[in-house]
Design a protein around this motif. Sequence first.
Motif, mmCIF file in Angstrom:
data_model
loop_
_atom_site.group_PDB
_atom_site.id
_atom_site.type_symbol
_atom_site.label_atom_id
_atom_site.label_comp_id
_atom_site.label_asym_id
_atom_site.label_seq_id
_atom_site.Cartn_x
_atom_site.Cartn_y
_atom_site.Cartn_z
ATOM 1 N N THR A 173 -8.804 3.964 -4.784
ATOM 2 C CA THR A 173 -7.370 3.656 -4.665
ATOM 3 C C THR A 173 -6.691 4.714 -3.809
ATOM 4 O O THR A 173 -5.926 4.412 -2.888
ATOM 5 C CB THR A 173 -6.699 3.662 -6.061
ATOM 6 N N ARG A 223 -7.090 4.573 -0.114
ATOM 7 C CA ARG A 223 -6.385 3.510 0.616
ATOM 8 C C ARG A 223 -4.993 3.946 1.084
ATOM 9 O O ARG A 223 -4.390 3.271 1.912
ATOM 10 C CB ARG A 223 -6.237 2.278 -0.278
ATOM 11 N N GLY A 283 0.820 -1.208 0.000
ATOM 12 C CA GLY A 283 0.000 0.000 0.000
ATOM 13 C C GLY A 283 0.856 1.262 0.000
ATOM 14 O O GLY A 283 2.054 1.218 0.303
#
Length: 257
Positions: A182, A185, A121
């Motif tokens: 996205t 996150r 991530g």
Amino acid sequence: MAEVVIVPSAAEAGEIAADAIAAQVSSRADSVLGLATGSTPLTTWKALAALSLDLSRVRGFALDEYVGLPAGHPENYRSVITREVVEPLGLTPSLVRVPGDDGPAQGAGERYEDAIVAAGGVDLQILGIGRTGHIGFNEPGSSLASLTRVKTLTQQTRIDNARFFPSLEDVPTHCITQGLGTILRARHLVLLAFGSAKAAAVAAALEGAVSAGTPGSVVQLHPRVTVILDEDAAADLEHADYYRYAWDNRFDWERWS
Ligand code: F6R
């Protein structure tokens, strides 16, 4: 509530953003950075380069890429990221990814999402905002939960980015962009904006309703957002004085504990 910092100039904003990146990288040398292109992050890269840090283990994921520009075109975002970020900051080219850089546009979104997850991530995502309110190239109407995919650019964005091309006709009509989901996150969002042309989009994103009509408003859903603005970009904010007060009088743990 995002932490909103209003500073006199883009240069000072870049120093604050660079300090945030430096703190992230000092906590983990192989931190994952989300990289924006365009004019806004340039003072951040400059201030970061001036810190002379070893960034060779940092991993990077660009927000977006044009579709249809040939490899090696000076304005595709792979070239821009190489020229403006990788080389001046001493990043390792193979550790920096751009959407669609690993094969055909079809399926590129899913592959990019997988690569971000495999990297653990994004730790810190640098963001600009477009006059349409876009972050990444998520134009108005983008799903708040969207993931990396091919999108159409608005005419406004093509006009705004025509400054990098010989003419408007040369600006691509499509892109691959990380989605709003996205971007959400990433563990820390650092959104920068400068100049009066951004004032309306900034106010709508920070103080308006969370809505697909203002894609940047998704930052209101994120638990850790730092917004760094110059006075012109902050001009339409109803609570500008409150944000200034909050920044000037940050909570002093030593004093109050
Ligand atoms: C760039 C990107 C865009 C830009 C925005 C602002 O990778 O995703 O959202 O951040 O268009 O562009 P500038 O900074 O050129 O005003």
